[in-house]
Design a protein around this motif. Structure first.
Motif, PDB file in Angstrom:
ATOM      1  N   TYR A  44       4.181  15.908 -10.557  1.00  0.00           N
ATOM      2  CA  TYR A  44       3.681  15.895 -11.912  1.00  0.00           C
ATOM      3  C   TYR A  44       2.744  17.062 -12.224  1.00  0.00           C
ATOM      4  CZ  TYR A  44       6.030  11.532 -12.703  1.00  0.00           C
ATOM      5  OH  TYR A  44       7.014  10.578 -12.840  1.00  0.00           O
ATOM      6  N   GLN A  65       0.843  -1.181   0.000  1.00  0.00           N
ATOM      7  CA  GLN A  65       0.000   0.000   0.000  1.00  0.00           C
ATOM      8  C   GLN A  65       0.887   1.243   0.000  1.00  0.00           C
ATOM      9  OE1 GLN A  65      -3.306  -0.370  -0.113  1.00  0.00           O
ATOM     10  NE2 GLN A  65      -3.751   1.793  -0.169  1.00  0.00           N
ATOM     11  N   ALA A  66       0.613   2.157  -0.928  1.00  0.00           N
ATOM     12  CA  ALA A  66       1.393   3.396  -0.984  1.00  0.00           C
ATOM     13  C   ALA A  66       0.969   4.311   0.163  1.00  0.00           C
ATOM     14  CB  ALA A  66       1.161   4.098  -2.313  1.00  0.00           C
ATOM     15  N   GLU A  67       1.951   4.944   0.764  1.00  0.00           N
ATOM     16  CA  GLU A  67       1.658   5.886   1.840  1.00  0.00           C
ATOM     17  C   GLU A  67       1.118   7.174   1.236  1.00  0.00           C
ATOM     18  OE1 GLU A  67       5.118   6.457   4.239  1.00  0.00           O
ATOM     19  OE2 GLU A  67       5.431   4.311   4.516  1.00  0.00           O
ATOM     20  N   GLN A  68       0.204   7.821   1.944  1.00  0.00           N
ATOM     21  CA  GLN A  68      -0.427   9.041   1.448  1.00  0.00           C
ATOM     22  C   GLN A  68       0.616  10.110   1.121  1.00  0.00           C
ATOM     23  OE1 GLN A  68      -3.753   9.247   0.692  1.00  0.00           O
ATOM     24  NE2 GLN A  68      -3.112  11.123  -0.339  1.00  0.00           N
ATOM     25  N   GLN A  69       1.686  10.176   1.912  1.00  0.00           N
ATOM     26  CA  GLN A  69       2.732  11.165   1.665  1.00  0.00           C
ATOM     27  C   GLN A  69       3.390  10.925   0.301  1.00  0.00           C
ATOM     28  OE1 GLN A  69       5.802  11.190   4.637  1.00  0.00           O
ATOM     29  NE2 GLN A  69       6.887  12.912   3.727  1.00  0.00           N
ATOM     30  N   GLN A  70       3.612   9.665  -0.054  1.00  0.00           N
ATOM     31  CA  GLN A  70       4.197   9.346  -1.354  1.00  0.00           C
ATOM     32  C   GLN A  70       3.244   9.748  -2.485  1.00  0.00           C
ATOM     33  OE1 GLN A  70       4.742   5.137  -0.549  1.00  0.00           O
ATOM     34  NE2 GLN A  70       6.973   5.384  -0.728  1.00  0.00           N
ATOM     35  N   ILE A  71       1.970   9.486  -2.298  1.00  0.00           N
ATOM     36  CA  ILE A  71       0.969   9.829  -3.305  1.00  0.00           C
ATOM     37  C   ILE A  71       0.942  11.341  -3.506  1.00  0.00           C
ATOM     38  CG2 ILE A  71      -1.500   9.846  -3.835  1.00  0.00           C
ATOM     39  CD1 ILE A  71      -1.629   7.147  -2.254  1.00  0.00           C
ATOM     40  N   ASP A  72       0.882  12.089  -2.407  1.00  0.00           N
ATOM     41  CA  ASP A  72       0.835  13.550  -2.485  1.00  0.00           C
ATOM     42  C   ASP A  72       2.087  14.114  -3.136  1.00  0.00           C
ATOM     43  OD1 ASP A  72      -1.622  13.435  -1.229  1.00  0.00           O
ATOM     44  OD2 ASP A  72      -0.819  13.917   0.760  1.00  0.00           O
ATOM     45  N   SER A  73       3.242  13.553  -2.804  1.00  0.00           N
ATOM     46  CA  SER A  73       4.503  14.009  -3.371  1.00  0.00           C
ATOM     47  C   SER A  73       4.540  13.776  -4.879  1.00  0.00           C
ATOM     48  CB  SER A  73       5.667  13.284  -2.691  1.00  0.00           C
ATOM     49  OG  SER A  73       6.877  13.599  -3.305  1.00  0.00           O
ATOM     50  N   THR A  74       4.072  12.627  -5.309  1.00  0.00           N
ATOM     51  CA  THR A  74       4.053  12.313  -6.732  1.00  0.00           C
ATOM     52  C   THR A  74       3.076  13.215  -7.479  1.00  0.00           C
ATOM     53  OG1 THR A  74       4.649  10.018  -6.262  1.00  0.00           O
ATOM     54  CG2 THR A  74       3.696  10.469  -8.419  1.00  0.00           C
ATOM     55  N   LYS A  75       1.904  13.457  -6.892  1.00  0.00           N
ATOM     56  CA  LYS A  75       0.927  14.361  -7.514  1.00  0.00           C
ATOM     57  C   LYS A  75       1.529  15.746  -7.688  1.00  0.00           C
ATOM     58  CE  LYS A  75      -3.583  12.705  -5.912  1.00  0.00           C
ATOM     59  NZ  LYS A  75      -4.684  13.040  -4.988  1.00  0.00           N
TER      60      LYS A  75
END
Length: 82
Positions: free
Chosen positions: A78, A65-75
């Motif tokens: 890009y 499961q991806a951590e929310q911090q990783q998701i936010d950083s990637t968003k």
């Protein structure tokens, strides 16, 4: 070879076929050829998904499961490129 190794090999081969079908579709010169490759790509993607689901059910394709911090950083990364 055990069942997991066989399924992994099959999955990798099907992924390769997906790649070939995608490139065939992209590079096709006529609508008929494009349509044929696109139909085969769709069929192969369905097959890949079935294999993946079966492997996942058996615990042979673990996911993290991806951590929310990783998701936010990637968003953010890009969205700043646009």
């Amino acid at each position: 070879m055990d069942d997991k190794a066989i399924m992994t090999s099959i999955l990798n081969n099907v992924k390769g076929v997906c790649d070939l079908m995608m490139h065939g579709s992209i590079e096709s010169a006529t609508p008929n050829v494009h349509s044929a490759f696109q139909q085969e790509l769709d069929d192969t993607l369905r097959m890949q998904n079935q294999i993946f689901n079966k492997m996942s059910e058996k615990g042979w394709y673990p996911m993290q499961q991806a951590e929310q911090q990783q998701i936010d950083s990637t968003k953010q990364k890009y969205s700043s490129m646009q």
